[in-house]
Design an enzyme around this catalytic site. Structure first.
Site, PDB file in Angstrom:
ATOM      1  N   LYS A 119      85.642  55.433  64.246  1.00 14.06           N
ATOM      2  CA  LYS A 119      86.077  56.491  65.463  1.00 14.06           C
ATOM      3  C   LYS A 119      85.114  57.084  65.296  1.00 14.06           C
ATOM      4  CE  LYS A 119      90.363  58.286  65.664  1.00 14.06           C
ATOM      5  NZ  LYS A 119      92.038  58.046  64.595  1.00 14.06           N
ATOM      6  N   GLY A 142      88.348  51.396  72.340  1.00 12.18           N
ATOM      7  CA  GLY A 142      89.479  52.642  73.115  1.00 12.18           C
ATOM      8  C   GLY A 142      89.234  53.505  72.575  1.00 12.18           C
ATOM      9  N   GLU A 143      89.439  54.813  73.641  1.00  4.99           N
ATOM     10  CA  GLU A 143      89.852  56.142  72.846  1.00  4.99           C
ATOM     11  C   GLU A 143      91.426  56.488  72.295  1.00  4.99           C
ATOM     12  OE1 GLU A 143      88.613  59.928  74.550  1.00  4.99           O
ATOM     13  OE2 GLU A 143      88.253  57.721  76.096  1.00  4.99           O
ATOM     14  N   GLY A 166      89.120  60.908  69.533  1.00 12.62           N
ATOM     15  CA  GLY A 166      88.286  60.094  69.264  1.00 12.62           C
ATOM     16  C   GLY A 166      88.065  58.941  69.824  1.00 12.62           C
ATOM     17  N   ASP A 179     103.824  58.179  63.641  1.00 12.73           N
ATOM     18  CA  ASP A 179     103.423  57.723  65.237  1.00 12.73           C
ATOM     19  C   ASP A 179     102.913  56.083  64.636  1.00 12.73           C
ATOM     20  OD1 ASP A 179     102.732  58.319  67.907  1.00 12.73           O
ATOM     21  OD2 ASP A 179     100.253  58.758  67.209  1.00 12.73           O
ATOM     22  N   ALA A 219      93.278  60.442  70.764  1.00  7.49           N
ATOM     23  CA  ALA A 219      93.884  61.753  70.808  1.00  7.49           C
ATOM     24  C   ALA A 219      92.535  63.043  70.242  1.00  7.49           C
ATOM     25  CB  ALA A 219      94.643  62.432  70.939  1.00  7.49           C
TER      26      ALA A 219
END
Length: 312
Positions: A33, A11-12, A16, A127, A14
């Protein structure tokens, strides 16, 4: 990077791109990452530094993802994490039917243990959401992505950004622009995640910040100075007015949830941050299926301040 073989892209984020990889020397599967620097003189992004600092300064914990190594690579660097098969968002999304009480209890116990550990080490995650709760092949839940994490203290008067936490899990004080807040923002997010586990869908799915606040008020009712004494002190308090509405019973919002679960949920979804149940409080968990809010939670009949344990 020579010691790793890239097996695929996970995945991607913010800051990396995350890849699944294999360590050639040990045969271990890991998550890499890659964080790229826009310019060589930019330095390491603050969010990446926070993640590294937070994970390196706390001891290993079974419910916090392990940072194995950090090394430079090209015009950037690579963080090496233990590999986790999935995340809680995917578990919820792929569930063909509501999660069982045992599943919800298991995930909540692991989440609370991880959050309690972070808070005991004076770390606010800021978060928490299902996508940042990774799940191993054996079903172990671990908190990940500490890019917004901050150290805090009980007498801390520093100002923080209110633009933290993914919108659906953002505490109401943040929606009102609070710059001074505490670990209660994580506890609100825990409550939102709990509701999502119970209902297989987000509890407050706002499309923008104002709509997000409307979603919260629609269910919990419009706050007043009586129910939330700190409300008038929040920066955006006078910028928008809402029609007074009473709260909707959670039994109507989550009709299939067990009563004991709703009782615990109410302990997290409270407007005053200081009244939200702390993450360590629910960790005295017997093997029963009950899930009870303590009488020590604000607003409950028979409140006893000395009572701090919740059975789940």
């Amino acid at each position: 990077m020579d010691q790793y073989i890239i097996l695929g892209r996970i995945g991607e984020g913010a800051h990396g791109i995350v890849f699944k990889a294999k360590n050639i020397e040990t045969g271990e599967t890991v998550a890499l990452k890659k964080v790229a620097l826009r310019r060589l003189d930019d330095g390491i992004p603050n969010q990446a530094l926070r993640e590294i600092k937070a994970l390196q300064e706390i001891e290993e914990n079974p419910h916090v993802v392990k940072l194995k190594a950090v090394f430079p690579h090209g015009a950037g660097f690579v963080l090496v994490f233990e590999y986790m098969l999935s995340d809680l968002a995917e578990v919820i999304r792929n569930a063909q039917q509501p999660l069982t009480q045992a599943q919800v209890k298991g995930y909540m116990l692991m989440l609370l243990q991880g959050v309690a550990f972070c808070h005991a080490n004076s770390i606010m995650h800021r978060d928490l959401k299902p996508a940042n709760l990774l799940i191993s092949s054996t079903g172990q839940l671990k908190i990940a992505d500490f890019g917004l994490a901050r150290l805090f203290s009980s007498d801390d008067s520093r100002l923080y950004s209110h633009q933290v936490a993914t919108r659906w899990y953002r505490a109401p004080e943040l929606l009102y622009g609070a710059r001074r807040y505490d670990e209660g923002v994580d506890l609100w997010a825990v409550g939102c995640i709990f509701a999502e586990l119970l209902n297989n869908s987000p509890l407050f799915p706002g499309e923008n910040d104002i709509e997000q606040l409307c979603c919260v008020l629609r269910i919990l009712g419009t706050p007043t100075q009586h129910t939330w004494p700190e409300l008038p002190e929040l920066p955006d308090y006078n910028k928008i007015c809402f029609k007074q509405k009473p709260p909707v019973p959670l039994e109507e919002v989550l009709p299939d949830a067990p009563p004991q679960s709703l009782q615990l949920l109410r302990c997290f979804l409270l407007y005053p941050s200081r009244e939200r149940v702390r993450a360590a409080q629910p960790l005295c968990l017997p093997t029963t299926q009950s899930c009870l809010c303590p009488s020590g939670a604000a607003g409950w009949p028979g409140r006893d301040p000395s009572t701090s344990m919740i059975s789940m």
